[in-house]
Design an enzyme around this catalytic site. Structure first.
Site, PDB file in Angstrom:
ATOM      1  CB  VAL A  12      -0.944   0.004   1.230  1.00  0.00           C
ATOM      2  CG1 VAL A  12      -1.680   1.333   1.361  1.00  0.00           C
ATOM      3  CG2 VAL A  12      -1.931  -1.138   1.140  1.00  0.00           C
ATOM      4  CG  ASP A  31       9.901   0.260   5.755  1.00  0.00           C
ATOM      5  OD1 ASP A  31       8.931  -0.138   5.110  1.00  0.00           O
ATOM      6  OD2 ASP A  31      10.323  -0.331   6.778  1.00  0.00           O
ATOM      7  CE  LYS A  36       9.583  -3.645   2.001  1.00  0.00           C
ATOM      8  NZ  LYS A  36       8.434  -3.672   2.894  1.00  0.00           N
ATOM      9  CG  LEU A 254     -22.181 -10.787 -10.051  1.00  0.00           C
ATOM     10  CD1 LEU A 254     -23.393 -10.496 -10.928  1.00  0.00           C
ATOM     11  CD2 LEU A 254     -22.612 -11.581  -8.812  1.00  0.00           C
ATOM     12  CB  CYS A 264      -7.814  -7.270   1.252  1.00  0.00           C
ATOM     13  SG  CYS A 264      -6.269  -6.509   0.810  1.00  0.00           S
ATOM     14  CE  LYS A 267      -5.196  -7.702   6.597  1.00  0.00           C
ATOM     15  NZ  LYS A 267      -5.368  -6.297   6.974  1.00  0.00           N
ATOM     16  NE  ARG A 332      -0.086 -11.309   1.624  1.00  0.00           N
ATOM     17  CZ  ARG A 332       0.025 -10.010   1.824  1.00  0.00           C
ATOM     18  NH1 ARG A 332       0.022  -9.534   3.052  1.00  0.00           N
ATOM     19  NH2 ARG A 332       0.126  -9.178   0.806  1.00  0.00           N
TER      20      ARG A 332
HETATM   21  C1  UGA Z   1      -9.396  -6.195  -2.674  1.00  0.00           C
HETATM   22  C2  UGA Z   1     -10.365  -5.119  -3.193  1.00  0.00           C
HETATM   23  O1  UGA Z   1     -10.826  -5.451  -4.510  1.00  0.00           O
HETATM   24  C3  UGA Z   1      -9.692  -3.749  -3.215  1.00  0.00           C
HETATM   25  O2  UGA Z   1     -10.643  -2.760  -3.599  1.00  0.00           O
HETATM   26  C4  UGA Z   1      -9.179  -3.442  -1.807  1.00  0.00           C
HETATM   27  O3  UGA Z   1      -8.538  -2.199  -1.728  1.00  0.00           O
HETATM   28  C5  UGA Z   1      -8.187  -4.519  -1.409  1.00  0.00           C
HETATM   29  O4  UGA Z   1      -8.879  -5.791  -1.409  1.00  0.00           O
HETATM   30  C6  UGA Z   1      -7.678  -4.186  -0.030  1.00  0.00           C
HETATM   31  O5  UGA Z   1      -8.450  -4.235   0.932  1.00  0.00           O
HETATM   32  O6  UGA Z   1      -6.538  -3.758   0.097  1.00  0.00           O
HETATM   33  P1  UGA Z   1      -7.450  -7.663  -3.787  1.00  0.00           P
HETATM   34  O7  UGA Z   1      -7.436  -8.423  -2.496  1.00  0.00           O
HETATM   35  O8  UGA Z   1      -6.170  -7.203  -4.369  1.00  0.00           O
HETATM   36  O9  UGA Z   1      -8.344  -6.334  -3.629  1.00  0.00           O
HETATM   37  O10 UGA Z   1      -8.098  -8.618  -4.857  1.00  0.00           O
HETATM   38  P2  UGA Z   1      -9.489  -8.728  -5.658  1.00  0.00           P
HETATM   39  O11 UGA Z   1      -9.248  -8.421  -7.079  1.00  0.00           O
HETATM   40  O12 UGA Z   1     -10.551  -7.993  -4.976  1.00  0.00           O
HETATM   41  O13 UGA Z   1      -9.757 -10.305  -5.533  1.00  0.00           O
HETATM   42  C7  UGA Z   1      -9.939 -10.939  -4.281  1.00  0.00           C
HETATM   43  C8  UGA Z   1     -10.263 -12.418  -4.478  1.00  0.00           C
HETATM   44  O14 UGA Z   1     -11.572 -12.583  -5.014  1.00  0.00           O
HETATM   45  C9  UGA Z   1      -9.328 -13.157  -5.429  1.00  0.00           C
HETATM   46  O15 UGA Z   1      -9.023 -14.433  -4.890  1.00  0.00           O
HETATM   47  C10 UGA Z   1     -10.142 -13.280  -6.692  1.00  0.00           C
HETATM   48  O16 UGA Z   1      -9.767 -14.371  -7.498  1.00  0.00           O
HETATM   49  C11 UGA Z   1     -11.541 -13.451  -6.132  1.00  0.00           C
HETATM   50  N1  UGA Z   1     -12.610 -13.062  -7.071  1.00  0.00           N
HETATM   51  C12 UGA Z   1     -12.731 -11.767  -7.468  1.00  0.00           C
HETATM   52  C13 UGA Z   1     -13.514 -14.016  -7.501  1.00  0.00           C
HETATM   53  O17 UGA Z   1     -13.439 -15.218  -7.145  1.00  0.00           O
HETATM   54  N2  UGA Z   1     -14.536 -13.633  -8.326  1.00  0.00           N
HETATM   55  C14 UGA Z   1     -14.677 -12.343  -8.743  1.00  0.00           C
HETATM   56  O18 UGA Z   1     -15.643 -12.065  -9.501  1.00  0.00           O
HETATM   57  C15 UGA Z   1     -13.752 -11.393  -8.319  1.00  0.00           C
END
Ligand code: UGA
Length: 437
Positions: A12, A31, A36, A254, A264, A267, A332
């Site tokens: 982030v 940091d 790093k 979806l 994210c 958690k 993760r």
């Molecule tokens: C997520 C949110 O999308 C971000 O907006 C947020 O800022 C971030 O968490 C965070 O809290 O920092 P991220 O964890 O990088 O982002 O990944 P996503 O693209 O949201 O995917 C999360 C999981 O859902 C993945 O395992 C993905 O494969 C799965 N997923 C996503 C599905 O199974 N189906 C979908 O339609 C979309």
């Protein structure tokens, strides 16, 4: 244009620092991990994120983006100090904010002039208030700082794009002065449209948890619909498409799959559930989302067993894709972890391949075979499981794969392989919620 220090050069912090400098601000990414910082100063980017190296290099070369391990000095030079350190899951389910608190303490010891103290990390609702009183208790002058909650909505794999072209920016603060300063940082964003929402601190903190939980809920919901489609002979892609055409629902998030992962959603949902429990308002929807996701991960293993006729003992399975989603090396909470565990627990043999996440997974599973090409991984395997939707798996040479495998089983947990082709090559296959061809 503002002078900003970002504390924490993790995922982030780095994206935020690079993005804010790209907007024209002067940014120091600080940091305490000197190693790093040295690496960053020598041009090494510690995370895999498309486009990040390019904007870091450009802004670093232009001296708008600096890296420093002298956190105190960086704070002294800045008007805005952004907290972007980790908030790992604590034992209770609540996020552990000890790193955030310790940064807040460092800031309170270095308030040589008025500063905006801004939190980017995802912190439990109420943390902003706690940080504010922590700093207030340390200093005599209340006018020396204002607090802002500015949550991030960055998706791994498209974080740079999400930062530079966000759907919305949330600025949660009680101070007009701090709000104006934050607007200045994001100035390039509202030349054409203004995505900025000014809210209270608690509202901003809640927006982050509410958004992530809702997206996770959507995924768990479509996964459960997909499972029901399988039994009832409906096709989840057609269902999701039609649902998405309803503007009230939207077609994003979806897509059915092997269960959501990442650092994210899992958690944040645990943390929100904990917060709701603590306030005697237990969130059934959040709890159900978590349970449905666990079930989905387990269901993938059951699907594989079923394809193998009930036993995978001593049988080799190639696991393609280890990252929790495409375009990241992050494993993760990846569903691939559960899949590998399931195969090993049932006596199977795993050959694994991911374009970028082999190393990461080898810290969890040291004794399975990792390959540098998907074709090497499938050689001699009786079955193939696709766990991540990498583009290179979308265009698999099925003819080649079939000739290299010793069996004909494919489990496509991301629904990316054409079913007619799978049939025509004689594969015994399964996927998520589709009518089989
Ligand atoms: C997520 C949110 O999308 C971000 O907006 C947020 O800022 C971030 O968490 C965070 O809290 O920092 P991220 O964890 O990088 O982002 O990944 P996503 O693209 O949201 O995917 C999360 C999981 O859902 C993945 O395992 C993905 O494969 C799965 N997923 C996503 C599905 O199974 N189906 C979908 O339609 C979309």
């Amino acid at each position: 244009m503002k002078n900003i220090t970002i504390i924490g050069t993790g995922y982030v912090g780095l994206v935020t620092g690079a993005g804010m400098s790209e907007f024209g601000n002067n940014v120091i990414c600080a940091d305490i991990d000197k190693n790093k910082i040295d690496k960053l100063n020598s041009g090494e980017i510690p995370i895999y994120e498309p486009g990040l190296d390019e904007i870091i290099k450009r802004n670093h070369d232009d001296n708008r983006l600096l890296f420093s391990s002298n956190v105190q000095d960086a704070i002294l030079q800045s008007e805005v100090v952004v907290i972007a350190v980790g908030t790992p899951q604590g034992v209770s389910g609540m996020a552990d904010i000890s790193f955030v608190n310790s940064v807040a303490e460092t800031i309170s010891n270095n308030l040589n002039s008025y500063k905006v103290v801004c939190t980017k990390s995802t912190v439990p609702i109420g943390t902003g208030k706690e940080i504010t009183s922590l700093i207030r208790n340390k200093i005599n002058d209340n006018n020396l700082f204002d607090y802002v909650s500015n949550p991030e909505f960055l998706r791994e794999g498209s974080a740079v794009k999400d930062f530079l072209w966000p759907d919305r920016v949330i600025i949660g603060t009680d101070s007009q002065k701090a709000y104006k300063i934050m607007c200045d940082i994001y100035r390039p964003l509202y030349i054409n449209k203004n995505p900025i929402n000014h809210t209270s601190i608690e509202t901003a903190e809640m927006i982050k948890y509410a958004s992530n939980s809702f997206l996770a809920l959507k995924i768990s919901y479509i996964n459960e619909i997909a499972n029901l489609c399988e039994v009832l002979g409906a096709d989840v892609h057609d269902v999701a498409k039609a649902m998405g055409q309803d503007g009230r629902i939207s077609d994003k998030f979806l897509h059915p799959g092997p269960g959501y992962g990442g650092s994210c959603f899992p958690k944040d949902l645990e943390a929100l559930l904990f917060i709701s429990k603590n306030n005697n308002l237990y969130m059934e929807t959040v709890n159900a989302t978590i349970t449905a996701n666990k079930n989905q991960k387990e269901r993938m293993v059951q699907k594989l067993l079923h394809l193998f006729g009930g036993s995978i003992n001593n049988r080799k399975v190639a696991v393609l894709g280890l990252a929790f989603k495409a375009n990241t090396d992050d494993i993760r909470e990846s569903s691939a972890i559960d899949m590998i565990r399931g195969i090993l627990d049932h006596g199977g043999i795993v050959s694994a391949y991911d374009p970028v996440a082999n190393n990461a997974m080898s810290t969890i599973y040291k004794d399975i075979e990792y390959y540098n090409s998907l074709y090497d991984a499938v050689k001699g395997a009786e079955g193939v499981v696709i766990m991540t939707e990498w583009n290179e798996f979308r265009s698999l040479d099925l003819h080649k794969i079939k000739s290299m495998m010793s069996g004909n089983i494919i489990l496509d947990t991301r629904n990316i392989i054409d079913m007619e082709e799978l049939s025509s090559f004689g594969f015994s296959y399964d996927n998520i919620g589709r009518i089989k061809k």
